[in-house]
Design a protein around this motif. Structure first.
Motif, PDB file in Angstrom:
ATOM      1  N   HIS A  14       0.836  -1.209   0.000  1.00 22.24           N
ATOM      2  CA  HIS A  14       0.000   0.000   0.000  1.00 22.24           C
ATOM      3  C   HIS A  14       0.870   1.259   0.000  1.00 22.24           C
ATOM      4  CE1 HIS A  14       0.714  -0.440   4.419  1.00 22.24           C
ATOM      5  NE2 HIS A  14       0.742   0.879   4.362  1.00 22.24           N
ATOM      6  N   VAL A  15       0.239   2.384  -0.290  1.00 21.56           N
ATOM      7  CA  VAL A  15       0.957   3.665  -0.223  1.00 21.56           C
ATOM      8  C   VAL A  15       0.391   4.485   0.935  1.00 21.56           C
ATOM      9  CG1 VAL A  15       1.465   3.698  -2.704  1.00 21.56           C
ATOM     10  CG2 VAL A  15      -0.599   4.835  -1.876  1.00 21.56           C
ATOM     11  N   ASN A  16       1.196   5.436   1.398  1.00 21.93           N
ATOM     12  CA  ASN A  16       0.730   6.392   2.404  1.00 21.93           C
ATOM     13  C   ASN A  16      -0.115   7.421   1.649  1.00 21.93           C
ATOM     14  OD1 ASN A  16       0.456   8.521   4.246  1.00 21.93           O
ATOM     15  ND2 ASN A  16       2.469   8.144   5.153  1.00 21.93           N
ATOM     16  N   THR A  17      -1.428   7.374   1.832  1.00 27.24           N
ATOM     17  CA  THR A  17      -2.338   8.171   0.997  1.00 27.24           C
ATOM     18  C   THR A  17      -2.453   9.618   1.494  1.00 27.24           C
ATOM     19  OG1 THR A  17      -4.170   7.322   2.322  1.00 27.24           O
ATOM     20  CG2 THR A  17      -3.735   6.221   0.228  1.00 27.24           C
ATOM     21  N   PRO A  18      -2.827  10.531   0.586  1.00 25.48           N
ATOM     22  CA  PRO A  18      -2.961  11.942   0.991  1.00 25.48           C
ATOM     23  C   PRO A  18      -4.057  12.148   2.049  1.00 25.48           C
ATOM     24  CG  PRO A  18      -3.052  11.711  -1.410  1.00 25.48           C
ATOM     25  CD  PRO A  18      -3.100  10.337  -0.843  1.00 25.48           C
ATOM     26  N   LEU A  19      -3.815  13.096   2.937  1.00 25.56           N
ATOM     27  CA  LEU A  19      -4.836  13.561   3.876  1.00 25.56           C
ATOM     28  C   LEU A  19      -5.149  14.992   3.458  1.00 25.56           C
ATOM     29  CD1 LEU A  19      -6.393  12.829   6.557  1.00 25.56           C
ATOM     30  CD2 LEU A  19      -4.609  14.128   7.738  1.00 25.56           C
ATOM     31  N   THR A 154      -2.791   5.399  11.917  1.00 25.82           N
ATOM     32  CA  THR A 154      -1.403   5.735  12.266  1.00 25.82           C
ATOM     33  C   THR A 154      -0.884   6.845  11.350  1.00 25.82           C
ATOM     34  OG1 THR A 154      -1.232   3.330  12.522  1.00 25.82           O
ATOM     35  CG2 THR A 154       0.746   4.615  12.980  1.00 25.82           C
ATOM     36  N   GLU A 155      -1.182   6.719  10.043  1.00 27.41           N
ATOM     37  CA  GLU A 155      -0.768   7.753   9.078  1.00 27.41           C
ATOM     38  C   GLU A 155      -1.443   9.088   9.350  1.00 27.41           C
ATOM     39  OE1 GLU A 155      -0.147   4.664   5.314  1.00 27.41           O
ATOM     40  OE2 GLU A 155      -1.512   6.356   5.075  1.00 27.41           O
ATOM     41  N   ALA A 157      -2.573  10.215  12.216  1.00 27.29           N
ATOM     42  CA  ALA A 157      -1.980  10.778  13.434  1.00 27.29           C
ATOM     43  C   ALA A 157      -0.634  11.436  13.120  1.00 27.29           C
ATOM     44  CB  ALA A 157      -1.806   9.698  14.489  1.00 27.29           C
ATOM     45  N   ALA A 158       0.158  10.777  12.261  1.00 28.15           N
ATOM     46  CA  ALA A 158       1.463  11.335  11.873  1.00 28.15           C
ATOM     47  C   ALA A 158       1.285  12.631  11.076  1.00 28.15           C
ATOM     48  CB  ALA A 158       2.247  10.302  11.067  1.00 28.15           C
ATOM     49  N   SER A 159       0.265  12.663  10.191  1.00 29.95           N
ATOM     50  CA  SER A 159       0.019  13.855   9.366  1.00 29.95           C
ATOM     51  C   SER A 159      -0.511  15.024  10.188  1.00 29.95           C
ATOM     52  CB  SER A 159      -1.002  13.555   8.256  1.00 29.95           C
ATOM     53  OG  SER A 159      -0.544  12.531   7.426  1.00 29.95           O
ATOM     54  N   LEU A 160      -1.406  14.741  11.132  1.00 29.60           N
ATOM     55  CA  LEU A 160      -2.023  15.817  11.926  1.00 29.60           C
ATOM     56  C   LEU A 160      -1.078  16.357  12.994  1.00 29.60           C
ATOM     57  CD1 LEU A 160      -5.675  14.481  12.475  1.00 29.60           C
ATOM     58  CD2 LEU A 160      -4.927  16.246  10.857  1.00 29.60           C
ATOM     59  N   GLY A 161      -0.110  15.522  13.402  1.00 29.88           N
ATOM     60  CA  GLY A 161       0.833  15.963  14.439  1.00 29.88           C
ATOM     61  C   GLY A 161       0.248  15.769  15.831  1.00 29.88           C
ATOM     62  N   PRO A 162       1.067  16.008  16.846  1.00 31.96           N
ATOM     63  CA  PRO A 162       0.673  15.667  18.217  1.00 31.96           C
ATOM     64  C   PRO A 162      -0.440  16.543  18.805  1.00 31.96           C
ATOM     65  CG  PRO A 162       2.810  16.761  18.189  1.00 31.96           C
ATOM     66  CD  PRO A 162       2.437  16.546  16.763  1.00 31.96           C
ATOM     67  N   VAL A 163      -0.693  17.707  18.217  1.00 25.45           N
ATOM     68  CA  VAL A 163      -1.644  18.645  18.822  1.00 25.45           C
ATOM     69  C   VAL A 163      -3.086  18.409  18.367  1.00 25.45           C
ATOM     70  CG1 VAL A 163      -2.117  21.096  19.261  1.00 25.45           C
ATOM     71  CG2 VAL A 163       0.228  20.328  18.907  1.00 25.45           C
ATOM     72  N   LEU A 186      -7.235   3.524  16.290  1.00 28.67           N
ATOM     73  CA  LEU A 186      -7.523   4.518  17.336  1.00 28.67           C
ATOM     74  C   LEU A 186      -6.903   4.080  18.666  1.00 28.67           C
ATOM     75  CD1 LEU A 186     -11.266   5.447  16.566  1.00 28.67           C
ATOM     76  CD2 LEU A 186      -9.252   6.827  16.075  1.00 28.67           C
ATOM     77  N   LYS A 187      -6.958   2.771  18.941  1.00 33.15           N
ATOM     78  CA  LYS A 187      -6.319   2.244  20.157  1.00 33.15           C
ATOM     79  C   LYS A 187      -4.799   2.425  20.081  1.00 33.15           C
ATOM     80  CE  LYS A 187      -9.842  -1.197  21.341  1.00 33.15           C
ATOM     81  NZ  LYS A 187     -10.218  -2.631  21.302  1.00 33.15           N
ATOM     82  N   ASP A 188      -4.233   2.122  18.900  1.00 27.91           N
ATOM     83  CA  ASP A 188      -2.775   2.204  18.716  1.00 27.91           C
ATOM     84  C   ASP A 188      -2.238   3.615  18.979  1.00 27.91           C
ATOM     85  OD1 ASP A 188      -2.796  -0.459  18.025  1.00 27.91           O
ATOM     86  OD2 ASP A 188      -2.551  -0.140  15.868  1.00 27.91           O
ATOM     87  N   VAL A 189      -3.008   4.638  18.563  1.00 24.52           N
ATOM     88  CA  VAL A 189      -2.498   6.014  18.707  1.00 24.52           C
ATOM     89  C   VAL A 189      -3.056   6.731  19.945  1.00 24.52           C
ATOM     90  CG1 VAL A 189      -2.076   6.239  16.215  1.00 24.52           C
ATOM     91  CG2 VAL A 189      -4.241   7.086  17.165  1.00 24.52           C
ATOM     92  N   GLY A 190      -3.838   5.996  20.752  1.00 24.33           N
ATOM     93  CA  GLY A 190      -4.376   6.580  21.978  1.00 24.33           C
ATOM     94  C   GLY A 190      -5.541   7.536  21.763  1.00 24.33           C
ATOM     95  N   TRP A 191      -6.339   7.264  20.732  1.00 31.06           N
ATOM     96  CA  TRP A 191      -7.506   8.117  20.431  1.00 31.06           C
ATOM     97  C   TRP A 191      -8.826   7.396  20.726  1.00 31.06           C
ATOM     98  CZ3 TRP A 191      -6.071  10.276  14.863  1.00 31.06           C
ATOM     99  CH2 TRP A 191      -5.113  11.303  15.014  1.00 31.06           C
ATOM    100  N   THR A 192      -8.882   6.615  21.809  1.00 35.08           N
ATOM    101  CA  THR A 192     -10.092   5.828  22.070  1.00 35.08           C
ATOM    102  C   THR A 192     -11.301   6.689  22.431  1.00 35.08           C
ATOM    103  OG1 THR A 192      -9.256   5.463  24.291  1.00 35.08           O
ATOM    104  CG2 THR A 192      -8.985   3.652  22.724  1.00 35.08           C
ATOM    105  N   ASP A 193     -11.071   7.973  22.736  1.00 28.42           N
ATOM    106  CA  ASP A 193     -12.192   8.874  23.052  1.00 28.42           C
ATOM    107  C   ASP A 193     -12.791   9.521  21.800  1.00 28.42           C
ATOM    108  OD1 ASP A 193      -9.795  10.228  22.637  1.00 28.42           O
ATOM    109  OD2 ASP A 193     -10.300  11.875  23.992  1.00 28.42           O
ATOM    110  N   VAL A 194     -12.253   9.172  20.612  1.00 28.40           N
ATOM    111  CA  VAL A 194     -12.782   9.726  19.354  1.00 28.40           C
ATOM    112  C   VAL A 194     -13.948   8.851  18.885  1.00 28.40           C
ATOM    113  CG1 VAL A 194     -12.269  10.250  16.924  1.00 28.40           C
ATOM    114  CG2 VAL A 194     -10.542  10.705  18.690  1.00 28.40           C
TER     115      VAL A 194
END
Length: 330
Positions: A14-19, A154-155, A157-163, A186-194
């Motif tokens: 796969h490729v890292n797709t645009p956000l 995961t991608e 989260a990396a694109s949006l950055g930590p904030v 969501l579990k992997d990046v700690g976004w379970t409240d989303v």
């Protein structure tokens, strides 16, 4: 040496797709909308993430792969098999558009047409696993698939950055593989409240029917034109996640007409053509569903950025779009 490199560096299919930020969709909902463009994967949809991961784990010593699919899983399996130098047999139901059958053949796959719906085709694929000794590639119900699909989040989260964190994630549900992958991500990046908004069309609503019944149920038939959402039974894991307090999953339905309108609006506004199954999640924005969920207090009034997984899909072209319009107008 070359062998060392191939053995020690995991090749991703796969490729890292645009956000992308969508100004027009943001206007519809009154909050920033980000589009994760899975339509730009080499196989045309997100399916290649999970299927690529699964084939690398299971099919390296294989005689060949077999996959049952209404299109996109088959396309991904055929692509991955070709890249791995393996023969692929794709079993599709008779509801599969001719253009999909042709595209599968163009990928070098052998195509068998069996039964009316996906469940019929899947029975034949399982039989071939036994008789021909082929590696079975499930389209949605396997933890390896979900691990692969989790890379979408995961991608992001990396694109949006930590904030920045999404206010909600919009996803189309067929058998529940993408949903399970998004949950895992969501579990992997700690976004379970989303919260996750799981979208289906009326007539291909195996998750919504299960949520309403409080147990996994099997639909009598798939009456929606969104054939790629056409599993009669949702995967058990996806249903279990809707019952868990760990995450918020909102199961909602749109009509085929609303999904089609979303596909057309998306084509006009974003210049991208996606299939009806993908239109289900886009329709949540265009049909005012997000606003309704806010009015009902099921989503916060002040909503963080909305993440829409544009799952893509190969079973659409202008002719198919015209056919759908004709069918859904009558």
């Amino acid at each position: 040496s070359a062998t060392y490199i191939t053995e020690h560096i995991k090749i991703h299919f796969h490729v890292n797709t645009p956000l992308l930020e969508s100004i027009s969709m943001s206007k519809h909902v009154g909050t920033t909308v980000f589009l994760k463009m899975e339509n730009s994967q080499p196989s045309g949809s997100f399916k290649i993430r999970g299927i690529g991961h699964l084939c690398q784990q299971r099919a390296t010593q294989s005689k060949g792969v077999v996959c049952s699919s209404g299109g996109n899983a088959g396309m991904a399996a055929a692509y991955v098999a070709r890249k791995m130098g393996l023969p692929a047999t794709i079993v599709v139901p008779s509801s599969t558009p001719q253009l999909v059958v042709q595209r599968l053949k163009d990928q070098g796959a052998t195509v068998k047409i069996v039964g009316k719906v996906w469940d019929d085709a899947n029975g034949e694929a399982l039989r071939l696993t036994e008789t021909e000794g082929l590696t079975y590639v499930p389209p949605f119900d396997d933890p390896l698939l979900w691990q692969g699909h989790a890379s979408i989040i995961t991608e992001v989260a990396a694109s949006l950055g930590p904030v920045v964190k999404p206010g909600a994630v919009l996803v189309s549900v067929g058998g529940g593989g993408l949903l399970c992958g998004v949950i895992q991500g969501l579990k992997d990046v700690g976004w379970t409240d989303v919260p996750i908004i799981a979208m289906e069309t009326v007539g291909a609503d195996c998750l919504n029917a299960a949520v309403k019944a409080g147990r996994v149920v099997t639909l009598d038939d798939i009456t929606s034109e969104a054939k790629c959402l056409g599993a009669k039974t949702v995967c058990k894991k996806a249903f279990e996640c809707t019952q868990s307090s760990e995450l918020t999953i909102i199961s909602e339905l749109v009509t085929d007409q609303q999904a089609l309108h979303a596909v057309e609006t998306f084509l006009d506004e974003e210049r991208v053509l996606v299939e009806l199954a993908c239109g289900a999640s886009l329709a949540a924005v265009y049909s005012g569903l997000i606003r309704r969920l806010q009015d009902e207090g099921r989503l916060p009034t002040v909503l963080g950025p909305l993440l829409v997984i544009v799952c893509g899909g190969s079973s659409i072209d202008m002719k198919q779009l015209a056919n759908l319009k004709h069918k859904l107008q009558t």
